[in-house]
Design an enzyme around this catalytic site. Structure first.
Site, short mmCIF file in Angstrom:
data_model
loop_
_atom_site.label_atom_id
_atom_site.label_comp_id
_atom_site.label_asym_id
_atom_site.label_seq_id
_atom_site.Cartn_x
_atom_site.Cartn_y
_atom_site.Cartn_z
N CYS A 113 6.52 45.77 -0.40
CA CYS A 113 5.37 45.40 -1.24
C CYS A 113 4.18 45.00 -0.37
CB CYS A 113 5.75 44.27 -2.19
SG CYS A 113 6.36 42.78 -1.38
N HIS A 436 6.54 37.90 -2.47
CA HIS A 436 6.15 39.19 -3.01
C HIS A 436 4.63 39.35 -2.95
CE1 HIS A 436 6.53 42.83 -5.34
NE2 HIS A 436 5.76 42.37 -6.31
#
Length: 488
Positions: A113, A436
């Site tokens: 990510c 994330h």
């Protein structure tokens, strides 16, 4: 029930039945089926004048076989469409991108990510994409190593694929070449690829692109990345002990934003970051001494990218005419950032003077949009009228307000020192190497899209202003501003 004939234009309709137990409106509906003239347009002559929708048949004296006259224009006959209905999913992918309003997402290949969000933000810079398009697959210069060349080609090809697709793209080739060029992104833990720092990925990728695009052999594209993200400083270095003073200029890709308990806004952090202390040898004292360094921006970039790091410093990286700033902020510290960033206060005196005219023109133009009367122009200003433009200029590296070379037929532009937020890369977690990352990008139509790997989602502007951090929510880690310019 009685039957009558009705004359309309050149046609006569015989044996039209009238149910006298129903209002005349029902009779008009019958005629609508025969003629196509809507009831509200029908003018039917009867005893006493025109037939009304709610008249009483018994008072009208209509008889069996009587001939009635009707006037009125029929509705246009609806034609079947020349082309059948086409659903979005049936369009070519390039047209689907336009219909959907945003480009494709990127599959997460295993804790990637950080890479996906970096790519989505950089993909939103049209000048960078233009420079990559001009990069030839076989045009590698001897100054560029093979791995850098291949990574640049992979970036170009991936950006092209994103532009043409609405379905998620797997950046496998890019990821493989990124790990080959920078092995740290291939680190494993228990057989699983580890999460990495998005700011490091961004920095390394920009460095690679700067080397490749600089050596591309095009005089118009001598240093594309520096033209996008470089920033020129002029600094005053002063020693209080010896009263020694000197000045220096430097071109860098970062602007420090100091974050502390007292600083909770981007503007304050950048202002603090322009001052620093350094220790170096003092010729007058014959020993090391502390010097105070105060810096000012002397040439503006086109984009400003801001990157938030785990360090108590914020890095702002930008391009020489469209301002891109990287701003690094403490991950758990709440730091607000504006939708509009004005860097005028951070500029040198010389640059401020050169920005005054473009800024005045900008204020006048925005005043006109609000219905305000702008200030009167001098004859010189009238001869050199400047209007707002969406195009951006480029910095000349000499403290000018940036006049950009444009394509033939286009107008050159000048910087104003005002920038608009166009992308945010957020981090959710307690450290840069975990958690994330998500990219939030403003589209050309003004709408925001959250690129959470392969799942793009529409967002509103209010969502973007809530990404300033604090707690465990999304925190702006890299923010990007685009210059607002005026054309000449």
């Amino acid at each position: 029930m009685i039957a009558v004939s009705v004359k309309w234009q050149k046609e006569i309709f015989k044996d039209v039945e009238i149910d006298t137990t129903q209002p005349p409106y029902v009779f008009k509906c019958q005629l609508y089926d025969l003629t196509g003239v809507p009831p509200e347009r029908q003018k039917i002559m009867v005893k006493g004048g025109l037939l009304k929708d709610d008249a009483d048949w018994s008072t009208l004296g209509v008889k069996e076989g009587q001939k009635l006259m009707m006037m009125g224009t029929a509705d246009e006959i609806i034609k079947s469409p020349e082309k059948g209905t086409v659903f979005v999913e049936d369009l070519p992918e390039e047209e689907q991108v336009v219909a959907v309003g945003h480009t494709a997402g990127l599959f997460n290949l295993g804790n990637t990510c950080y890479m996906n969000s970096t790519l989505q933000c950089l993909h939103s810079v049209p000048e960078l994409k233009s420079a990559l398009i001009q990069y030839s697959h076989s045009g590698r210069n001897n100054d560029v190593d093979q791995s850098s060349h291949l990574l640049t080609v992979a970036t170009r090809d991936l950006f092209n694929e994103l532009d043409k697709s609405v379905k998620p793209v797997a950046p496998m080739q890019f990821w493989m070449l990124l790990r080959k060029k920078y092995p740290q992104f291939g680190q494993l833990h228990n057989g699983v690829f580890m999460q990495q720092d998005a700011e490091e990925c961004w920095t390394q990728l920009l460095y690679t692109l700067s080397q490749s695009l600089r050596s591309n052999g095009s005089s118009e594209n001598a240093d594309a990345v520096k033209a996008l993200f470089g920033i020129e400083f002029i600094s005053r270095i002063h020693c209080q002990e010896s009263n020694e003073e000197s000045s220096e200029t430097e071109s860098v890709y970062s602007l420090k934003c100091h974050i502390s308990q007292e600083v909770n806004h981007l503007h304050e952090g950048i202002k603090h970051g322009l001052k620093s202390e350094l220790e170096k040898a003092s010729p007058a004292l014959g020993r090391s001494a502390i010097y105070l360094k105060e810096s000012r921006i002397n040439a503006l970039p086109r984009f400003v990218l801001g990157c938030a790091c785990i360090f108590p410093w914020y890095i702002v990286v930008h391009r020489l005419v469209v301002l891109h700033f990287f701003i690094a902020i403490c991950l758990m510290e709440k730091v607000d950032y504006p939708l509009e960033l004005d860097v005028y206060d951070f500029c040198s005196d010389d640059l401020r003077k050169k920005l005054e005219a473009p800024r005045k023109l900008l204020r006048d133009e925005e005043g006109k949009k609000l219905g305000l009367k702008g200030s009167e122009k001098s004859s010189v200003q009238k001869d050199n009228d400047v209007k707002m433009a969406d195009a951006e200029g480029s910095s000349n590296g000499g403290g000018e307000p940036s006049v950009a070379p444009m394509e033939e037929g286009e107008k050159a532009t000048q910087m104003t020192g005002v920038y608009d937020l166009v992308a945010v890369l957020t981090h959710k977690g307690r450290s840069a190497d975990s958690g994330h990352y998500v990219g939030w990008v403003k589209q050309e139509n003004g709408k925001w899209i959250e690129f959470d790997d392969d799942n793009p989602k529409p967002r509103i502007e209010d969502d973007i202003t809530k990404l300033s951090g604090g707690g465990d929510w999304h925190m702006a880690y890299i923010i990007m501003y685009k210059a607002r310019v005026v054309s000449v």
